[in-house]
Design a protein around this motif. Sequence first.
Motif, PDB file in Angstrom:
ATOM      1  N   TRP A   2      17.469  26.762 -47.949  1.00  0.00           N
ATOM      2  CA  TRP A   2      18.024  26.206 -46.715  1.00  0.00           C
ATOM      3  C   TRP A   2      18.405  27.301 -45.738  1.00  0.00           C
ATOM      4  O   TRP A   2      18.325  27.115 -44.529  1.00  0.00           O
ATOM      5  CB  TRP A   2      19.213  25.297 -47.013  1.00  0.00           C
ATOM      6  CG  TRP A   2      18.791  24.053 -47.703  1.00  0.00           C
ATOM      7  CD1 TRP A   2      19.045  23.713 -49.010  1.00  0.00           C
ATOM      8  CD2 TRP A   2      18.006  22.988 -47.167  1.00  0.00           C
ATOM      9  NE1 TRP A   2      18.471  22.507 -49.298  1.00  0.00           N
ATOM     10  CE2 TRP A   2      17.826  22.033 -48.182  1.00  0.00           C
ATOM     11  CE3 TRP A   2      17.424  22.756 -45.928  1.00  0.00           C
ATOM     12  CZ2 TRP A   2      17.102  20.870 -47.992  1.00  0.00           C
ATOM     13  CZ3 TRP A   2      16.696  21.591 -45.738  1.00  0.00           C
ATOM     14  CH2 TRP A   2      16.543  20.664 -46.761  1.00  0.00           C
ATOM     15  N   ASP A   3      18.813  28.435 -46.268  1.00  0.00           N
ATOM     16  CA  ASP A   3      19.150  29.567 -45.417  1.00  0.00           C
ATOM     17  C   ASP A   3      17.927  30.000 -44.610  1.00  0.00           C
ATOM     18  O   ASP A   3      18.022  30.269 -43.410  1.00  0.00           O
ATOM     19  CB  ASP A   3      19.672  30.712 -46.283  1.00  0.00           C
ATOM     20  CG  ASP A   3      20.069  31.938 -45.482  1.00  0.00           C
ATOM     21  OD1 ASP A   3      20.507  31.783 -44.325  1.00  0.00           O
ATOM     22  OD2 ASP A   3      19.957  33.046 -46.030  1.00  0.00           O
ATOM     23  N   TRP A   5      15.298  28.164 -43.669  1.00  0.00           N
ATOM     24  CA  TRP A   5      14.988  27.175 -42.629  1.00  0.00           C
ATOM     25  C   TRP A   5      16.017  27.210 -41.503  1.00  0.00           C
ATOM     26  O   TRP A   5      15.663  27.069 -40.330  1.00  0.00           O
ATOM     27  CB  TRP A   5      14.852  25.777 -43.223  1.00  0.00           C
ATOM     28  CG  TRP A   5      13.619  25.694 -44.053  1.00  0.00           C
ATOM     29  CD1 TRP A   5      13.551  25.580 -45.415  1.00  0.00           C
ATOM     30  CD2 TRP A   5      12.272  25.803 -43.591  1.00  0.00           C
ATOM     31  NE1 TRP A   5      12.240  25.597 -45.821  1.00  0.00           N
ATOM     32  CE2 TRP A   5      11.435  25.729 -44.715  1.00  0.00           C
ATOM     33  CE3 TRP A   5      11.693  25.950 -42.344  1.00  0.00           C
ATOM     34  CZ2 TRP A   5      10.051  25.799 -44.624  1.00  0.00           C
ATOM     35  CZ3 TRP A   5      10.308  26.013 -42.244  1.00  0.00           C
ATOM     36  CH2 TRP A   5       9.508  25.942 -43.377  1.00  0.00           C
ATOM     37  N   ASN A   6      17.266  27.409 -41.847  1.00  0.00           N
ATOM     38  CA  ASN A   6      18.293  27.545 -40.811  1.00  0.00           C
ATOM     39  C   ASN A   6      18.011  28.763 -39.944  1.00  0.00           C
ATOM     40  O   ASN A   6      18.153  28.723 -38.717  1.00  0.00           O
ATOM     41  CB  ASN A   6      19.681  27.650 -41.458  1.00  0.00           C
ATOM     42  CG  ASN A   6      20.781  27.631 -40.427  1.00  0.00           C
ATOM     43  OD1 ASN A   6      20.779  26.818 -39.513  1.00  0.00           O
ATOM     44  ND2 ASN A   6      21.726  28.541 -40.580  1.00  0.00           N
ATOM     45  N   SER A   7      17.574  29.845 -40.574  1.00  0.00           N
ATOM     46  CA  SER A   7      17.268  31.060 -39.815  1.00  0.00           C
ATOM     47  C   SER A   7      16.104  30.831 -38.857  1.00  0.00           C
ATOM     48  O   SER A   7      16.088  31.381 -37.757  1.00  0.00           O
ATOM     49  CB  SER A   7      16.969  32.229 -40.745  1.00  0.00           C
ATOM     50  OG  SER A   7      15.710  32.103 -41.370  1.00  0.00           O
ATOM     51  N   ASN A  10      17.442  29.259 -35.808  1.00  0.00           N
ATOM     52  CA  ASN A  10      18.193  30.255 -35.049  1.00  0.00           C
ATOM     53  C   ASN A  10      17.274  31.235 -34.345  1.00  0.00           C
ATOM     54  O   ASN A  10      17.579  31.685 -33.236  1.00  0.00           O
ATOM     55  CB  ASN A  10      19.188  30.981 -35.957  1.00  0.00           C
ATOM     56  CG  ASN A  10      20.400  30.144 -36.242  1.00  0.00           C
ATOM     57  OD1 ASN A  10      21.050  29.659 -35.331  1.00  0.00           O
ATOM     58  ND2 ASN A  10      20.711  29.942 -37.510  1.00  0.00           N
ATOM     59  N   SER A  48      29.263  33.083 -36.052  1.00  0.00           N
ATOM     60  CA  SER A  48      28.282  32.753 -37.090  1.00  0.00           C
ATOM     61  C   SER A  48      27.846  33.976 -37.887  1.00  0.00           C
ATOM     62  O   SER A  48      27.536  33.869 -39.075  1.00  0.00           O
ATOM     63  CB  SER A  48      27.057  32.074 -36.473  1.00  0.00           C
ATOM     64  OG  SER A  48      27.413  30.810 -35.961  1.00  0.00           O
ATOM     65  N   THR A  60      20.034  34.139 -42.205  1.00  0.00           N
ATOM     66  CA  THR A  60      20.582  33.604 -40.962  1.00  0.00           C
ATOM     67  C   THR A  60      21.407  34.630 -40.187  1.00  0.00           C
ATOM     68  O   THR A  60      21.685  34.427 -39.010  1.00  0.00           O
ATOM     69  CB  THR A  60      21.414  32.345 -41.270  1.00  0.00           C
ATOM     70  OG1 THR A  60      20.595  31.445 -42.023  1.00  0.00           O
ATOM     71  CG2 THR A  60      21.861  31.630 -40.026  1.00  0.00           C
TER      72      THR A  60
END
Length: 87
Positions: A2-3, A5-7, A10, A48, A60
Motif C-alpha cells: 500500500w505504501d 501505491w500511495n507513493s 503522491n 507527511s 511515500t
Amino acid sequence: MWDFWNSMFNWVAAIFVIANARDICVRRDVAGHTFPSAIFFAVWAFFSIFYFVKLEQWWTVAPNVAIFVANAILLVLVFRFREVNRG
C-alpha cells in the motif's frame, strides 16, 4: 504494498505542482494560481514527511519531499510574479 501505491498518487501530485510552477515560469503570470492552496499543500507535505517516516513507509517519503519542494518553489514564483505584474 500500500505504501508503494500511495507513493504513486503522491508522485502524480508532485508532477501537477511542478507543471503549475512551470506554467508560471513560461507565462510569467500568476493568473489562475492561488497561493493559499500551495501553502496548505506545502504544510501538508511537510507534515507527511515526518508522518510517513514514523510509519516507516519509505516509498511515500520521497514524493512528499518532492511535493513540499515543488510547492515552496511555486510559492516563490507566485509572489515574485505577483509583484512584477502589479508594478
